[in-house]
Design an enzyme around this catalytic site. Structure first.
Site, PDB file in Angstrom:
ATOM      1  N   HIS A 446       0.348  -0.943  -0.016  1.00  0.00           N
ATOM      2  CA  HIS A 446      -0.087  -0.124  -0.477  1.00  0.00           C
ATOM      3  C   HIS A 446       0.424   1.440   0.004  1.00  0.00           C
ATOM      4  O   HIS A 446       0.818   2.107   0.397  1.00  0.00           O
ATOM      5  CB  HIS A 446      -0.973   0.053   1.469  1.00  0.00           C
ATOM      6  CG  HIS A 446      -1.852  -1.039   1.386  1.00  0.00           C
ATOM      7  ND1 HIS A 446      -2.644  -1.025   2.063  1.00  0.00           N
ATOM      8  CD2 HIS A 446      -2.135  -1.951   0.591  1.00  0.00           C
ATOM      9  CE1 HIS A 446      -3.741  -2.767   1.691  1.00  0.00           C
ATOM     10  NE2 HIS A 446      -2.978  -2.675   0.939  1.00  0.00           N
TER      11      HIS A 446
HETATM   12  C1  LIG Z   1       1.132  -7.132  -5.421  1.00  0.00           C
HETATM   13  C2  LIG Z   1      -0.202  -5.730  -4.412  1.00  0.00           C
HETATM   14  C3  LIG Z   1      -1.488  -6.375  -3.978  1.00  0.00           C
HETATM   15  C4  LIG Z   1      -2.178  -5.198  -3.219  1.00  0.00           C
HETATM   16  N1  LIG Z   1      -3.261  -5.289  -2.496  1.00  0.00           N
HETATM   17  C5  LIG Z   1      -4.485  -4.867  -2.440  1.00  0.00           C
HETATM   18  C6  LIG Z   1      -5.501  -4.788  -1.760  1.00  0.00           C
HETATM   19  O1  LIG Z   1      -5.558  -6.645  -1.880  1.00  0.00           O
HETATM   20  N2  LIG Z   1      -6.530  -4.271  -1.457  1.00  0.00           N
HETATM   21  C7  LIG Z   1      -5.740  -2.782  -2.358  1.00  0.00           C
HETATM   22  O2  LIG Z   1      -6.903  -2.010  -2.311  1.00  0.00           O
HETATM   23  N3  LIG Z   1      -4.908  -2.170  -2.775  1.00  0.00           N
HETATM   24  C8  LIG Z   1      -4.480  -3.420  -2.488  1.00  0.00           C
HETATM   25  N4  LIG Z   1      -2.980  -2.722  -3.403  1.00  0.00           N
HETATM   26  C9  LIG Z   1      -3.147  -1.283  -3.746  1.00  0.00           C
HETATM   27  C10 LIG Z   1      -3.304  -1.658  -5.016  1.00  0.00           C
HETATM   28  O3  LIG Z   1      -3.127  -2.256  -6.285  1.00  0.00           O
HETATM   29  C11 LIG Z   1      -2.372   0.242  -5.031  1.00  0.00           C
HETATM   30  O4  LIG Z   1      -2.199   1.072  -4.461  1.00  0.00           O
HETATM   31  C12 LIG Z   1      -2.926   1.078  -6.308  1.00  0.00           C
HETATM   32  O5  LIG Z   1      -3.630   0.311  -7.491  1.00  0.00           O
HETATM   33  C13 LIG Z   1      -3.050   2.198  -7.009  1.00  0.00           C
HETATM   34  O6  LIG Z   1      -2.918   2.766  -8.086  1.00  0.00           O
HETATM   35  P1  LIG Z   1      -2.516   3.503  -9.085  1.00  0.00           P
HETATM   36  O7  LIG Z   1      -3.558   4.689  -9.600  1.00  0.00           O
HETATM   37  O8  LIG Z   1      -1.896   4.806  -8.372  1.00  0.00           O
HETATM   38  O9  LIG Z   1      -1.222   3.566  -9.221  1.00  0.00           O
HETATM   39  P2  LIG Z   1      -0.995   2.014 -10.246  1.00  0.00           P
HETATM   40  O10 LIG Z   1      -2.604   1.376 -10.079  1.00  0.00           O
HETATM   41  O11 LIG Z   1       0.280   1.849  -9.843  1.00  0.00           O
HETATM   42  O12 LIG Z   1      -1.359   2.698 -11.774  1.00  0.00           O
HETATM   43  C14 LIG Z   1      -0.194   3.419 -12.109  1.00  0.00           C
HETATM   44  C15 LIG Z   1       0.304   2.861 -14.226  1.00  0.00           C
HETATM   45  O13 LIG Z   1       1.306   3.608 -14.510  1.00  0.00           O
HETATM   46  C16 LIG Z   1       1.829   3.260 -15.752  1.00  0.00           C
HETATM   47  N5  LIG Z   1       3.224   3.992 -16.003  1.00  0.00           N
HETATM   48  C17 LIG Z   1       4.175   3.645 -14.837  1.00  0.00           C
HETATM   49  N6  LIG Z   1       4.933   4.614 -15.549  1.00  0.00           N
HETATM   50  C18 LIG Z   1       4.731   4.953 -16.808  1.00  0.00           C
HETATM   51  C19 LIG Z   1       4.957   5.704 -18.410  1.00  0.00           C
HETATM   52  N7  LIG Z   1       6.805   6.050 -17.623  1.00  0.00           N
HETATM   53  N8  LIG Z   1       4.491   5.626 -18.986  1.00  0.00           N
HETATM   54  C20 LIG Z   1       3.186   4.688 -19.100  1.00  0.00           C
HETATM   55  N9  LIG Z   1       2.871   4.142 -17.801  1.00  0.00           N
HETATM   56  C21 LIG Z   1       3.684   4.197 -16.967  1.00  0.00           C
HETATM   57  C22 LIG Z   1       1.944   1.309 -14.633  1.00  0.00           C
HETATM   58  O14 LIG Z   1       2.503   0.689 -15.430  1.00  0.00           O
HETATM   59  C23 LIG Z   1       0.609   1.537 -13.818  1.00  0.00           C
HETATM   60  O15 LIG Z   1      -0.349   0.804 -14.711  1.00  0.00           O
HETATM   61  C24 LIG Z   1      -1.706  -3.782  -3.481  1.00  0.00           C
HETATM   62  C25 LIG Z   1      -0.600  -3.705  -4.695  1.00  0.00           C
HETATM   63  C26 LIG Z   1       0.209  -4.694  -4.987  1.00  0.00           C
HETATM   64  C27 LIG Z   1       1.442  -3.827  -5.583  1.00  0.00           C
END
Ligand SMILES: Cc1cc2nc3c(=O)[nH]c(=O)nc-3n(C[C@H](O)[C@H](O)[C@H](O)COP(=O)(O)OP(=O)(O)OC[C@H]3O[C@@H](n4cnc5c(N)ncnc54)[C@H](O)[C@@H]3O)c2cc1C
Length: 515
Positions: A446
């Site tokens: 997280h």
């Molecule tokens: C293994 C794991 C288990 C988890 N379990 C849970 C759970 O059970 N419940 C829960 O609520 N949360 C869970 N989480 C946390 C939750 O999934 C994250 O907090 C959330 O997905 C973050 O979302 P975000 O939009 O901030 O980033 P992300 O979902 O990481 O999105 C960022 C995106 O940007 C893309 N990106 C990055 N750099 C570039 C670039 N230069 N060019 C183009 N694209 C790029 C990446 O590929 C990615 O797809 C878990 C996370 C992980 C990794």
């Protein structure tokens, strides 16, 4: 969705969203209702990878360390092995699926409108959230919590409230995963282009006097071909960074927005000296206790093989250390692994760290330090959590899952001695709960921060000092919402999308036709 090799070399849009992740997908889908949106994701399609969609194969994805894996491993400077997504749908495609809203106090503190927040959560939940079916072990933990006085019994709810509850899941009754990418079904198809395997290298800026104005991005496709996408003329048009807690601060720095000295040390031109970029990184520490059990335990999501730490000293040798740990785990007899884990996560947390560039490759992991347990409150909460787990294990409700001669110190010992816990110092007193917390700390994934509200973005998620640039994702959080963040990350994408469309209407008037 199309592969970026098919993208035009030059294109123009109203919004360019960097990162098709947990926030990026609902945001882009919403913005497409009234504008032309480009969504750029460095990874591939979740629908093309059976492992992503199948709950039983959760750990297969995390174990795949190839360049084309939907999961990219990183090891923090603390020595904790971690993972970040590389796939359309982002973290919601590789995570453990728990789905729960933020507490009302969290919503108030951030300054969001509670009614709009509720509507945005519902918009998300209609597509991705489900009530899980509890297995016998999970049901016993739940009854045990009630027996030791973790009250009231809230039954099943998405709300984050005091007491015991069963939260939601993005896995349906058949174990099939539903992700943020599914929210793209809300998009207006003529209003959106989604390009996969599109790695953004830089945000481009013009200057209005001294003030930088975002005007587009440069990205590369899988063949290394360079593409440029620009904002069309229009006062409401913007570049929006949604690349996650590692990707967004990294991308800002690579584009020249960040701590000036650090950028100059990489020969980067400084567009804006913004020292807060990369600061306030936090990861909620997780500790797990293994309970040897005479009764079979159902398979649920987080398994021993994923729980691992390497001593900071040997982090540069992390691949070898991990390989040694995996090999050692495979030698542990099956009988010794008969049982289950109970986990606890520290709220907040209060301990913070920072993120720095290692090199100029946007696809490489930056260096990130979380400083687990550097704040004494985090350690106190961990100890309280371990104490609560001990009471649950000793509860009548849990009796069928423990041996009659069960001794809690022995359970801590067994857990700490697993070969994956490379930090654990043999010979230390495992009964000291603080020591146990530190020695067996791992991640619940997280992690957040790096572009925090108040430090890098304002309450409207704009980067002050730059025009036409916002950051909307988990990197803006000052603390992790609810028990688990993904529901709120998706909600934020929708919430801000609605707000931006409203701002656009004010600027352009309601009469503008769909572009
Ligand atoms: C293994 C794991 C288990 C988890 N379990 C849970 C759970 O059970 N419940 C829960 O609520 N949360 C869970 N989480 C946390 C939750 O999934 C994250 O907090 C959330 O997905 C973050 O979302 P975000 O939009 O901030 O980033 P992300 O979902 O990481 O999105 C960022 C995106 O940007 C893309 N990106 C990055 N750099 C570039 C670039 N230069 N060019 C183009 N694209 C790029 C990446 O590929 C990615 O797809 C878990 C996370 C992980 C990794």
């Amino acid at each position: 969705m199309r592969d970026a090799v098919n993208a035009p070399r030059v294109s123009y849009y109203d919004y360019i969203v960097i990162g098709g992740g947990t926030a990026g997908c609902p945001l882009a889908a919403t913005l497409s209702e009234r504008s032309r949106v480009l969504l750029l994701e460095r990874g591939g399609s979740p629908y093309a990878d059976g492992r992503v969609l199948d709950m039983a194969r959760f750990s297969d994805v995390l174990a795949d360390t190839s360049d084309s894996s939907p999961s990219q491993r990183f090891v923090s400077e603390d020595g904790v092995i971690n993972a970040r997504p590389r796939v359309l749908g982002g973290g919601s495609c590789i995570n453990a699926g728990f789905f729960t809203r933020a507490a009302p106090a969290y919503v108030r503190a951030v300054g969001w409108d509670p009614r709009e927040v509720a509507a945005a959560y519902r918009w998300v939940e209609d597509v991705v959230a489900f009530q899980p079916v509890l297995g016998p072990w999970q049901a016993a933990v739940r009854r045990g919590l009630l027996e030791i006085g973790v009250l009231p019994d809230n039954g099943f709810t998405y709300d984050h409230i005091t007491g015991t509850k069963v939260g939601g899941s993005i896995f349906d009754a058949d174990g099939r995963r539903h992700t943020a990418a599914d929210l793209l079904r809300y998009a207006r198809p003529e209003g959106i282009d989604v390009f996969l395997r599109a790695r953004v290298y830089k945000i481009l800026f013009d200057f209005k006097g001294d003030k930088p104005v975002a005007r587009g991005v440069v990205y590369r496709d899988a063949r290394g071909m360079v593409h440029a996408a620009y904002l069309s003329p229009g006062a409401a048009n913007e570049v929006i960074l949604a690349a996650g807690a590692l990707g967004s601060p990294q991308q800002l720095m690579l584009s020249g927005v960040g701590p000036a000295d650090h950028l100059r040390s990489f020969q980067l031109d400084v567009v804006l000296d913004l020292p807060g970029v990369g600061q306030g990184m936090s990861d909620n520490p997780m500790n797990a206790i293994f309970v040897p059990s005479p009764s079979p335990v159902e398979v649920s999501l987080i398994q021993a093989g994923q729980l691992a730490t390497v001593p900071p000293r040997s982090r540069r040798d992390a691949p070898e250390a991990i390989a040694r740990a995996v090999e050692a785990m495979s030698q542990v007899p099956d009988a010794a692994l008969r049982g289950g884990f109970i986990l606890e996560k520290v709220l907040g947390p209060q301990s913070t760290g920072h993120l720095e560039l290692r090199n100029l490759d946007p696809d490489d992991n930056p260096a990130v330090t979380f400083n687990y347990f550097s704040h004494p409150d985090d350690l106190r909460r961990c100890v309280a959590g371990i104490t609560a787990i001990e009471r649950v294990i000793r509860s009548r409700a849990f009796a069928r899952f423990t041996y009659p001669n069960f001794a809690f110190p022995a359970a801590l010992n067994v857990t700490a001695e697993f070969p994956v816990n490379l930090l654990y110092q043999r010979g230390s007193d495992p009964r000291a709960f603080e020591r146990f917390c530190r020695d067996t700390v791992t991640t619940i994934w997280h992690y957040h921060g790096g572009c925090q509200v108040g430090r890098v973005v304002d309450r409207d998620y704009r980067v002050p000092g730059v025009e036409a640039l916002r950051v909307i994702d988990g990197s803006t959080f000052n603390a992790s919402p609810g028990t688990n963040p993904q529901a709120t990350v998706m909600m934020l994408g929708r919430y801000m999308g609605v707000k931006l469309l409203r701002e656009r209407m004010l600027i352009e008037g309601p009469g503008r036709k769909h572009p």
